[in-house]
Design a protein around this motif. Structure first.
Motif, mmCIF file in Angstrom:
data_model
loop_
_atom_site.group_PDB
_atom_site.id
_atom_site.type_symbol
_atom_site.label_atom_id
_atom_site.label_comp_id
_atom_site.label_asym_id
_atom_site.label_seq_id
_atom_site.Cartn_x
_atom_site.Cartn_y
_atom_site.Cartn_z
ATOM 1 N N THR A 188 30.209 34.865 19.280
ATOM 2 C CA THR A 188 29.521 35.740 20.229
ATOM 3 C C THR A 188 28.494 36.567 19.474
ATOM 4 O O THR A 188 28.863 37.283 18.538
ATOM 5 C CB THR A 188 30.507 36.711 20.926
ATOM 6 N N PRO A 189 27.221 36.455 19.854
ATOM 7 C CA PRO A 189 26.214 37.364 19.287
ATOM 8 C C PRO A 189 26.213 38.655 20.125
ATOM 9 O O PRO A 189 25.840 38.631 21.294
ATOM 10 C CB PRO A 189 24.905 36.586 19.422
ATOM 11 N N HIS A 190 26.647 39.753 19.551
ATOM 12 C CA HIS A 190 26.830 40.992 20.312
ATOM 13 C C HIS A 190 25.543 41.764 20.570
ATOM 14 O O HIS A 190 25.466 42.515 21.541
ATOM 15 C CB HIS A 190 27.809 41.920 19.574
ATOM 16 N N GLN A 191 24.558 41.633 19.704
ATOM 17 C CA GLN A 191 23.395 42.521 19.782
ATOM 18 C C GLN A 191 22.160 41.870 20.410
ATOM 19 O O GLN A 191 21.280 42.574 20.895
ATOM 20 C CB GLN A 191 23.029 43.056 18.391
ATOM 21 N N ILE A 192 22.052 40.556 20.380
ATOM 22 C CA ILE A 192 20.839 39.871 20.841
ATOM 23 C C ILE A 192 20.601 40.156 22.322
ATOM 24 O O ILE A 192 21.500 40.039 23.149
ATOM 25 C CB ILE A 192 20.931 38.358 20.594
ATOM 26 N N GLY A 193 19.370 40.553 22.637
ATOM 27 C CA GLY A 193 18.963 40.787 24.014
ATOM 28 C C GLY A 193 19.385 42.122 24.595
ATOM 29 O O GLY A 193 19.201 42.370 25.780
ATOM 30 N N ARG A 194 19.917 42.988 23.781
ATOM 31 C CA ARG A 194 20.371 44.292 24.261
ATOM 32 C C ARG A 194 19.325 45.360 23.960
ATOM 33 O O ARG A 194 18.670 45.318 22.930
ATOM 34 C CB ARG A 194 21.685 44.682 23.585
ATOM 35 N N GLU A 195 19.209 46.321 24.852
ATOM 36 C CA GLU A 195 18.336 47.482 24.613
ATOM 37 C C GLU A 195 18.992 48.449 23.627
ATOM 38 O O GLU A 195 18.343 49.054 22.802
ATOM 39 C CB GLU A 195 18.071 48.216 25.930
ATOM 40 N N ASN A 196 20.331 48.590 23.760
ATOM 41 C CA ASN A 196 21.106 49.455 22.872
ATOM 42 C C ASN A 196 22.162 48.609 22.179
ATOM 43 O O ASN A 196 22.572 47.575 22.697
ATOM 44 C CB ASN A 196 21.800 50.572 23.664
ATOM 45 N N SER A 197 22.632 49.075 21.042
ATOM 46 C CA SER A 197 23.637 48.330 20.289
ATOM 47 C C SER A 197 24.960 48.255 21.041
ATOM 48 O O SER A 197 25.359 49.205 21.723
ATOM 49 C CB SER A 197 23.886 49.012 18.939
ATOM 50 N N ALA A 198 25.646 47.123 20.887
ATOM 51 C CA ALA A 198 26.999 46.988 21.416
ATOM 52 C C ALA A 198 27.913 47.861 20.568
ATOM 53 O O ALA A 198 27.805 47.868 19.341
ATOM 54 C CB ALA A 198 27.440 45.532 21.360
ATOM 55 N N VAL A 199 28.789 48.604 21.222
ATOM 56 C CA VAL A 199 29.644 49.542 20.501
ATOM 57 C C VAL A 199 31.098 49.411 20.933
ATOM 58 O O VAL A 199 31.399 48.907 22.011
ATOM 59 C CB VAL A 199 29.193 51.022 20.715
ATOM 60 N N ALA A 200 31.968 49.883 20.072
ATOM 61 C CA ALA A 200 33.385 50.063 20.392
ATOM 62 C C ALA A 200 33.617 51.559 20.490
ATOM 63 O O ALA A 200 33.016 52.339 19.749
ATOM 64 C CB ALA A 200 34.254 49.460 19.300
ATOM 65 N N GLU A 201 34.484 51.953 21.399
ATOM 66 C CA GLU A 201 34.808 53.369 21.567
ATOM 67 C C GLU A 201 36.226 53.615 21.078
ATOM 68 O O GLU A 201 37.142 52.841 21.356
ATOM 69 C CB GLU A 201 34.698 53.765 23.041
ATOM 70 N N SER A 202 36.391 54.692 20.337
ATOM 71 C CA SER A 202 37.710 55.106 19.872
ATOM 72 C C SER A 202 37.887 56.587 20.157
ATOM 73 O O SER A 202 36.992 57.386 19.897
ATOM 74 C CB SER A 202 37.846 54.857 18.368
ATOM 75 N N SER A 203 39.042 56.921 20.698
ATOM 76 C CA SER A 203 39.341 58.330 20.992
ATOM 77 C C SER A 203 40.538 58.813 20.189
ATOM 78 O O SER A 203 41.191 59.785 20.554
ATOM 79 C CB SER A 203 39.606 58.509 22.490
ATOM 80 N N LYS A 204 40.831 58.138 19.090
ATOM 81 C CA LYS A 204 42.001 58.494 18.284
ATOM 82 C C LYS A 204 41.948 59.930 17.777
ATOM 83 O O LYS A 204 42.974 60.565 17.606
ATOM 84 C CB LYS A 204 42.150 57.538 17.106
ATOM 85 N N SER A 205 40.754 60.428 17.512
ATOM 86 C CA SER A 205 40.627 61.790 16.979
ATOM 87 C C SER A 205 40.637 62.842 18.086
ATOM 88 O O SER A 205 40.464 64.017 17.817
ATOM 89 C CB SER A 205 39.336 61.908 16.164
ATOM 90 N N GLY A 206 40.848 62.404 19.330
ATOM 91 C CA GLY A 206 40.899 63.341 20.442
ATOM 92 C C GLY A 206 39.643 63.344 21.289
ATOM 93 O O GLY A 206 39.693 63.602 22.475
ATOM 94 N N SER A 207 38.517 63.071 20.690
ATOM 95 C CA SER A 207 37.281 62.966 21.461
ATOM 96 C C SER A 207 36.667 61.596 21.197
ATOM 97 O O SER A 207 36.882 61.004 20.136
ATOM 98 C CB SER A 207 36.306 64.083 21.076
ATOM 99 N N PRO A 208 35.907 61.084 22.155
ATOM 100 C CA PRO A 208 35.349 59.738 21.993
ATOM 101 C C PRO A 208 34.381 59.657 20.809
ATOM 102 O O PRO A 208 33.593 60.577 20.566
ATOM 103 C CB PRO A 208 34.606 59.484 23.296
ATOM 104 N N HIS A 209 34.492 58.564 20.077
ATOM 105 C CA HIS A 209 33.549 58.260 19.000
ATOM 106 C C HIS A 209 33.141 56.803 19.180
ATOM 107 O O HIS A 209 33.975 55.962 19.489
ATOM 108 C CB HIS A 209 34.197 58.466 17.629
ATOM 109 N N PHE A 210 31.856 56.520 18.995
ATOM 110 C CA PHE A 210 31.337 55.182 19.203
ATOM 111 C C PHE A 210 30.922 54.571 17.870
ATOM 112 O O PHE A 210 30.291 55.233 17.048
ATOM 113 C CB PHE A 210 30.149 55.221 20.164
ATOM 114 N N TYR A 211 31.301 53.305 17.681
ATOM 115 C CA TYR A 211 30.988 52.573 16.457
ATOM 116 C C TYR A 211 30.208 51.318 16.825
ATOM 117 O O TYR A 211 30.669 50.528 17.657
ATOM 118 C CB TYR A 211 32.276 52.157 15.740
ATOM 119 N N THR A 212 29.050 51.135 16.203
ATOM 120 C CA THR A 212 28.266 49.931 16.447
ATOM 121 C C THR A 212 29.039 48.724 15.937
ATOM 122 O O THR A 212 29.543 48.724 14.809
ATOM 123 C CB THR A 212 26.894 50.018 15.743
ATOM 124 N N LEU A 213 29.130 47.698 16.782
ATOM 125 C CA LEU A 213 29.847 46.482 16.413
ATOM 126 C C LEU A 213 29.033 45.645 15.426
ATOM 127 O O LEU A 213 27.804 45.734 15.391
ATOM 128 C CB LEU A 213 30.106 45.633 17.660
#
Length: 186
Positions: free
Chosen positions: A34-59
């Motif tokens: 799967t190409p995650h980024q091709i054709g996207r305006e913004n980067s594909a991200v994963a969200e993690s809320s382990k620290s209590g607030s949402p944090h986004f990481y570019t895939l």
């Protein structure tokens, strides 16, 4: 200002082209991906809320699903004058988070246009691709940090922290894929 930060639209088009070429090489070897980024305006991200607030990481740019699975951050680069490849620290940290979160193999994979000497050449040869696992880059004691100009969220930003590793830290992509295919056939 570094060459890669002069024209965002052109640089993104070049990056997308080389992501497609990587996907083509993966397809030729029978990998599902799967190409995650091709054709996207913004980067594909994963969200993690382990620290209590949402944090986004570019895939990573491309996931190869075929066992044992691989996640690749793809770049089209030329080695620095000191024969190194660099990656922004914030991007490296996102890849490290992804590796730790998934316990899967994550790679920083480079199409080395130094092999052809020209950034805009469109020749795709497997021998021009180099890769290193994020785990290996994390342990590499030759890693250094410096400041450079880069793109962040589509804007040119000065004084961005960049990690640099010697080119010989990266191994031919064909070695990784030959190993994986040999394991699959066993």
């Amino acid at each position: 200002m570094s060459e890669q930060c002069k024209n965002l639209q052109s640089d993104r088009a070049i990056g997308a082209y080389w992501e497609k070429m990587f996907a083509s090489l993966a397809s030729e070897r029978g990998f599902s991906f799967t190409p995650h980024q091709i054709g996207r305006e913004n980067s594909a991200v994963a969200e993690s809320s382990k620290s209590g607030s949402p944090h986004f990481y570019t895939l990573p740019d491309i996931t190869i699903w075929t066992s044992p699975g691989q996640h690749h951050e793809i770049k089209h680069k030329y080695p620095t004058r000191s024969d190194e490849f660099g990656l922004e620290v914030y991007r490296f940290e996102a890849l490290r988070w992804f590796r730790n979160e998934t316990r899967q193999s994550v790679y920083y994979t480079i199409h080395d246009y130094g092999c052809s000497e020209r950034k805009h050449d469109r020749i795709c040869r497997i021998e021009d691709w180099k890769t290193a696992s994020i785990g290996m880059l994390l342990k590499d004691n030759k890693r250094r940090i410096s400041k450079c100009t880069s793109y962040i969220a589509g804007k040119t930003v000065d004084n961005v922290d960049i990690f640099y590793w010697p080119v010989d830290t990266f191994k031919p992509l064909s070695m990784l894929w030959d190993y994986v295919l040999k394991k699959m056939a066993a």
